[in-house]
Design an enzyme around this catalytic site. Structure first.
Site, PDB file in Angstrom:
ATOM      1  N   LYS A   1      87.420  41.785 139.239  1.00  0.00           N
ATOM      2  CA  LYS A   1      87.539  42.552 140.483  1.00  0.00           C
ATOM      3  C   LYS A   1      87.734  41.626 141.695  1.00  0.00           C
ATOM      4  CE  LYS A   1      84.883  46.214 138.345  1.00  0.00           C
ATOM      5  NZ  LYS A   1      83.559  46.734 138.009  1.00  0.00           N
TER       6      LYS A   1
ATOM      7  N   GLU B   1      89.097  48.609 133.398  1.00  0.00           N
ATOM      8  CA  GLU B   1      87.731  48.865 132.945  1.00  0.00           C
ATOM      9  C   GLU B   1      87.709  50.020 131.943  1.00  0.00           C
ATOM     10  OE1 GLU B   1      84.900  47.473 133.335  1.00  0.00           O
ATOM     11  OE2 GLU B   1      84.907  46.268 135.156  1.00  0.00           O
TER      12      GLU B   1
ATOM     13  N   SER C   1      80.636  46.653 142.268  1.00  0.00           N
ATOM     14  CA  SER C   1      81.246  46.574 140.937  1.00  0.00           C
ATOM     15  C   SER C   1      81.603  47.942 140.366  1.00  0.00           C
ATOM     16  CB  SER C   1      80.321  45.827 139.967  1.00  0.00           C
ATOM     17  OG  SER C   1      81.046  44.899 139.206  1.00  0.00           O
TER      18      SER C   1
ATOM     19  N   SER D   1      83.649  42.326 134.996  1.00  0.00           N
ATOM     20  CA  SER D   1      83.816  42.648 136.415  1.00  0.00           C
ATOM     21  C   SER D   1      84.186  41.469 137.307  1.00  0.00           C
ATOM     22  CB  SER D   1      82.545  43.309 136.953  1.00  0.00           C
ATOM     23  OG  SER D   1      82.428  44.626 136.460  1.00  0.00           O
TER      24      SER D   1
END
Length: 285
Positions: free
Chosen positions: A55, A153, A116, A52
């Site tokens: 991101k 993801e 997240s 993550s």
């Protein structure tokens, strides 16, 4: 004076190395003064899986499009409920369950970065940014070369090996944090927005500041994988900027890979490494 400080930095690195050795796995550490000279990288030749953490650069690329007039933070996107993954990490679906979503770009970015959220992240990557490759190209053009973003993801969740293709070297993460701090890529409004959503991560995500004073200010992005059949976590990371007691700002990046679960082992290691760094720079700068 210089020799004494060099010895002290060496001692700091020895203490960090001890934490790395006793934790196991692969651990890379980066430190850089944002508004003063200083810093170092340990175990920086490898690219570490981000999960993550990716991101954060995604938000850079999206907000660049806002600055170019291609997008607006206020514009809404329609997300039919059947297109949303109910089995992934998604606070957005907990807040807005069992429905089609009409949600602003600002809220999508907030969910993706602050909470997240994987649904928000993948929608931004595929439907707004133009794909992981576009974000990767944007970063390379900005001068951040030692980073690779290839998969979403959703793709990484289907194949454990793919998360290793989304990697970053510690020095590249420091570059990203410096670009944020120095406002080199975005307008002031977009940069301030990104800092805001990186400051709003929940308390359980504050790995860097766990052992620091409660007043220590942190803007950051975390990343973590699940646990594989061998009981290993692929990554467990935290990268961010802390404000030192004297008001100066220091970037700290800790990337952990292939260490024995549980995640509490990673939390303790990141907190201990950050505490050593904080203690040194609080006295010496």
């Amino acid at each position: 004076m210089f020799a004494q400080q060099s010895r002290t930095i060496s001692q700091l690195q020895e203490r960090i190395q001890h934490i790395i050795d006793t934790t196991g796995g692969k651990i890379g550490v980066g430190v850089k003064g944002m508004d003063f000279k200083g810093g170092f990288v340990m175990n920086g030749n490898s690219g570490y899986p981000m999960m993550s953490v990716f991101k954060f650069p995604l938000a850079f690329a999206i907000l660049h499009k806002v600055d170019q007039g291609e997008l607006k933070l206020s514009q809404k996107y329609h997300m039919p409920k059947e297109t949303l993954d109910t089995n992934t990490w998604s606070p957005m679906l907990k807040d807005l369950p069992h429905q089609d979503l009409d949600i602003t770009l600002a809220d999508l970015l907030t969910y993706a970065v602050s909470k997240s959220d994987n649904n928000a992240c993948d929608f931004l990557y595929t439907r707004v940014a133009g794909g992981p490759g576009i974000v990767n190209e944007y970063l390379h053009k900005a001068g951040v070369k030692d980073i690779s973003i290839v998969y979403t993801e959703g793709e990484m969740e289907k194949d454990w090996a793919l998360q290793y293709k989304n990697w970053c070297k510690p020095a590249a993460s420091l570059q990203l944090l410096q670009l944020l701090y120095s406002q080199k890529l975005l307008s002031k409004a977009s940069n301030d927005f990104l800092i805001q959503i990186m400051r709003e991560l929940p308390d359980w995500a504050k790995r860097i500041t766990v052992l620091l004073p409660p007043t220590a200010d942190l803007i950051h992005k975390t990343g973590a994988s699940g646990v594989n059949k061998e009981g290993l976590m692929a990554p467990f990371n935290d990268i961010g900027i802390v404000t030192l007691p004297n008001g100066r700002h220091l970037a700290i990046s800790v990337f952990m890979s292939d260490f024995k679960a549980p995640k509490e082992r990673g939390e303790k290691a990141i907190a201990a490494i950050a505490k050593e760094i904080w203690d040194y720079y609080s006295v010496n700068h």
